[in-house]
Write a protein that holds these residues in place. Structure first.
Motif, PDB file in Angstrom:
ATOM      1  N   LEU A   1       0.822  -1.209   0.000  1.00 53.87           N
ATOM      2  CA  LEU A   1       0.000   0.000   0.000  1.00 53.87           C
ATOM      3  C   LEU A   1       0.860   1.264   0.000  1.00 53.87           C
ATOM      4  O   LEU A   1       0.481   2.280  -0.588  1.00 53.87           O
ATOM      5  CB  LEU A   1      -0.972  -0.009   1.173  1.00 53.87           C
ATOM      6  CG  LEU A   1      -2.058  -1.082   1.094  1.00 53.87           C
ATOM      7  CD1 LEU A   1      -2.932  -1.064   2.337  1.00 53.87           C
ATOM      8  CD2 LEU A   1      -2.907  -0.933  -0.172  1.00 53.87           C
TER       9      LEU A   1
ATOM     10  N   VAL B   1      -3.987   6.584  -0.341  1.00 58.14           N
ATOM     11  CA  VAL B   1      -4.252   5.540   0.642  1.00 58.14           C
ATOM     12  C   VAL B   1      -4.312   6.235   2.002  1.00 58.14           C
ATOM     13  O   VAL B   1      -3.296   6.747   2.479  1.00 58.14           O
ATOM     14  CB  VAL B   1      -3.152   4.454   0.650  1.00 58.14           C
ATOM     15  CG1 VAL B   1      -3.443   3.410   1.726  1.00 58.14           C
ATOM     16  CG2 VAL B   1      -3.018   3.793  -0.719  1.00 58.14           C
TER      17      VAL B   1
ATOM     18  N   VAL C   1      -5.369  -3.768  -6.316  1.00 58.76           N
ATOM     19  CA  VAL C   1      -5.922  -2.419  -6.283  1.00 58.76           C
ATOM     20  C   VAL C   1      -6.480  -2.101  -7.651  1.00 58.76           C
ATOM     21  O   VAL C   1      -5.789  -2.237  -8.665  1.00 58.76           O
ATOM     22  CB  VAL C   1      -4.849  -1.382  -5.884  1.00 58.76           C
ATOM     23  CG1 VAL C   1      -5.385   0.031  -6.049  1.00 58.76           C
ATOM     24  CG2 VAL C   1      -4.390  -1.622  -4.454  1.00 58.76           C
TER      25      VAL C   1
ATOM     26  N   LEU D   1      -9.743   2.751  -0.417  1.00 56.68           N
ATOM     27  CA  LEU D   1      -8.428   3.242  -0.018  1.00 56.68           C
ATOM     28  C   LEU D   1      -8.388   4.696   0.439  1.00 56.68           C
ATOM     29  O   LEU D   1      -7.460   5.098   1.130  1.00 56.68           O
ATOM     30  CB  LEU D   1      -7.436   3.063  -1.171  1.00 56.68           C
ATOM     31  CG  LEU D   1      -7.090   1.616  -1.499  1.00 56.68           C
ATOM     32  CD1 LEU D   1      -6.205   1.555  -2.723  1.00 56.68           C
ATOM     33  CD2 LEU D   1      -6.430   0.949  -0.312  1.00 56.68           C
TER      34      LEU D   1
END
Length: 157
Positions: free
Chosen positions: A41, A52, A85, A144
């Protein structure tokens, strides 16, 4: 970045999907799964420029920890974690060798333990269990980014 040492593999896929996966075999690997998630991430934000939030970072790591813990506890052999993602969300998928779906217990504040799936259901935008030719695959999606007011984008209670 593509890497297979330690059982992980990160790549950008066609269609704008960014993905990482890892294979875990021991209970000590639960921390490694959380670390893989944090690193992934962080890269999603730094390398790919996708937002994020701090909340999302923590929630995705919590979900990974719960799902990998359950796989290690209830299924023999390795488990596979995949993070993808796409479209502002990360889909967390854990495969294990046990075909039995998880027992989702009703909320009970007096019960000690076994609240992991309650957390996953509360955090995720979706939840699905798929039986596979060998074992099962559990998936959930987490947004996110938060909106400017602090609300979770796309969350529908």
């Amino acid at each position: 970045m593509q890497q297979t040492a330690g059982g992980k593999d990160q790549q950008a896929l066609p269609g704008g999907i960014i993905s990482v996966s890892g294979v875990f075999e021991g209970s000590e690997d639960i921390a490694v799964a959380r670390d893989l998630t944090h690193g992934f991430l962080t890269d999603v934000q730094a390398v790919h420029g996708l937002p994020v939030s701090g909340r999302a970072m923590g929630m995705v790591q919590l979900v990974v920890s719960e799902l990998v813990t359950n796989a290690r506890k209830y299924a023999p052999g390795p488990c596979l974690l995949t993070l993808e993602v796409c479209g502002g969300s990360v889909e967390v998928t854990v495969w294990d060798s046990n075909p039995t779906p998880p027992a989702i217990l009703p909320p009970d504040p007096t019960r000690i333990g076994q609240h992991g799936l309650e957390l996953v259901l509360a955090i995720g935008q979706s939840f699905a269990v798929h039986r596979e030719p060998v074992g099962k695959r559990i998936s959930t999606a987490i947004v996110l980014a938060d909106d400017p007011g602090g609300d979770v984008v796309g969350h529908h209670p």
